[in-house]
Motif scaffolding. Structure first.
Motif, short mmCIF file in Angstrom:
data_model
loop_
_atom_site.label_atom_id
_atom_site.label_comp_id
_atom_site.label_asym_id
_atom_site.label_seq_id
_atom_site.Cartn_x
_atom_site.Cartn_y
_atom_site.Cartn_z
N LYS A 146 0.80 -1.23 0.00
CA LYS A 146 0.00 0.00 0.00
C LYS A 146 0.83 1.27 0.00
O LYS A 146 0.46 2.27 -0.60
CB LYS A 146 -0.92 0.00 1.22
CG LYS A 146 -1.94 -1.11 1.22
CD LYS A 146 -2.74 -1.08 2.51
CE LYS A 146 -3.68 -2.28 2.58
NZ LYS A 146 -4.22 -2.45 3.96
N ILE A 147 1.94 1.23 0.72
CA ILE A 147 2.75 2.44 0.87
C ILE A 147 4.18 2.16 0.44
O ILE A 147 4.76 1.16 0.85
CB ILE A 147 2.78 2.90 2.35
CG1 ILE A 147 1.37 2.80 2.97
CG2 ILE A 147 3.32 4.31 2.47
CD1 ILE A 147 1.33 3.10 4.43
N PRO A 148 4.75 3.07 -0.35
CA PRO A 148 6.15 2.88 -0.76
C PRO A 148 7.06 2.85 0.46
O PRO A 148 6.91 3.66 1.38
CB PRO A 148 6.44 4.13 -1.61
CG PRO A 148 5.11 4.64 -2.02
CD PRO A 148 4.15 4.27 -0.94
N LYS A 150 9.98 3.81 0.90
CA LYS A 150 10.69 5.07 1.11
C LYS A 150 9.83 6.05 1.92
O LYS A 150 10.35 6.77 2.78
CB LYS A 150 11.04 5.67 -0.26
CG LYS A 150 11.80 6.98 -0.21
CD LYS A 150 13.20 6.80 0.31
CE LYS A 150 13.89 8.16 0.47
NZ LYS A 150 15.04 8.08 1.39
N VAL A 151 8.56 6.07 1.65
CA VAL A 151 7.66 6.98 2.38
C VAL A 151 7.54 6.54 3.83
O VAL A 151 7.62 7.36 4.75
CB VAL A 151 6.26 7.03 1.71
CG1 VAL A 151 5.30 7.83 2.56
CG2 VAL A 151 6.37 7.62 0.32
N ILE A 152 7.40 5.26 4.02
CA ILE A 152 7.31 4.75 5.39
C ILE A 152 8.56 5.12 6.18
O ILE A 152 8.48 5.63 7.29
CB ILE A 152 7.15 3.21 5.40
CG1 ILE A 152 5.88 2.82 4.65
CG2 ILE A 152 7.11 2.69 6.83
CD1 ILE A 152 5.67 1.31 4.57
#
Lengths: 188, 188
Positions: A146-148, A150-152
């Motif tokens: 769901k979330i890249p 890198k963003v996490i």
DNA sequence: AAAGATATCAAACAAGATGTTGCTTATTTA
DNA sequence: TAAATAAGCAACATCTTGTTTGATATCTTT
């Protein structure tokens, strides 16, 4: 011809380098790094200014050694983090190690923080944590659902750094265990 | 005796102050603030150095105006955040406003970021967000159940700031909506 | 322990940046 | 248009940075 063994530094060299190094750290407790002049360091260290320039190009070269020492100490402290790259556990384990390390070095970190508007300490934390995270990211490049990744990691690195800095400043408000407990609740 | 209306600046004053201000911003796109000399600003602005000192004590006084302008613009942009202090909704709403604001000012923030090692921009973000959060914290000082409000806000402020900075750097990787969506998932 | 190597010191220097000042010129205000 | 005042110009003292020279002290090696 007399020849010197390689890699073996003259005692005088060791002495002055140690002295300059220690004096810089001392001054960082009083002033901003930008405010510290080469002559301040030399005066306080009782070392001639020309000797300073015989060892370092400028004060930046001297402080780089100091910062990279702090960085590698911190990096070493969190490297033994053996957990798999499960986001929550990984960050919790990491922050425990960071806090433990900081607790030992509390004095120096605090002194620098109060005079140097976050930036030096923040740079150190961000750099070290980023390196550790990125290293693990590469090894575990599962395409996240769901979330890249890198963003996490950006999210948690910022959060962790912010908590650490605040904790350094207000030393006695919460215990290390408190912080870990709160983070446990705050992370999904 | 001829007397000047108060609060009305001489045109020449306005002109030179604007010029110096604009030139500083221009230079910040090329160099670190520390590297910028008063004479650099004056040379580029075609203004005599003594005139500079007639207006500002030093370059710090000039940059303070610039930074506080950025700060108050950003502060204004997130102030209309009308939501109650429900942590998640509040931060999501805030970050939407921040990202919108940044999108408009993208160019200047990016230029500064690339030359000034995060610190200026990070200081701005941290300061503005902190003020907003603390203001709301005071108004809503419900004794939190499990986690102290201060810890929660420190955590999220760091996370949000970190995401913003990264977003500024890699402008086109994710859309504003992407980021908000990810944050929605990342926050409890 | 002595000779040789070399690091430190002391003093002087040039270059660059910072602030300040006194005087002249140009622009603005009323 | 006259008075006020800002900007320009040039010179100055001061501080900081780097560099260089030769004398002195300390360390290393034999």
């Amino acid at each position: 011809m007399i020849k010197k063994e390689e890699n073996k530094k003259d005692l005088r060299v060791i002495k002055t380098e140690n002295l300059l190094y220690a004096t810089l750290i001392d001054l960082l407790k009083e002033k901003t790094f930008e405010e510290i002049k080469v002559s301040d360091i030399c005066n306080k260290a009782l070392i001639n200014r020309s000797t300073f320039y015989a060892h370092y190009q400028d004060k930046y070269e001297l402080v780089v050694g100091f910062i990279s020492t702090l960085k590698s100490e911190l990096a070493k402290a969190i490297k033994d983090n053996g957990s798999t790259f499960n986001t929550k556990e990984y960050y919790l384990e990491m922050i425990e190690m960071i806090l433990t390390h900081i607790e030992e070095k509390k004095k120096i970190y605090q002194d620098i923080l109060t005079n140097n508007r976050n930036s030096i300490v923040m740079d150190i934390l961000l750099d070290v944590i980023n390196n550790d995270v990125n290293e693990r990211l590469e090894k575990n490049l599962k395409e996240n659902e769901k979330i890249p990744s890198k963003v996490i990691s950006t999210f948690y690195i910022g959060a962790v750094t912010s908590i650490c800095i605040e904790w350094m400043k207000n030393t006695n408000e919460y215990s290390k265990e408190d912080i870990i407990h709160y983070l446990n609740l705050l992370m999904q």
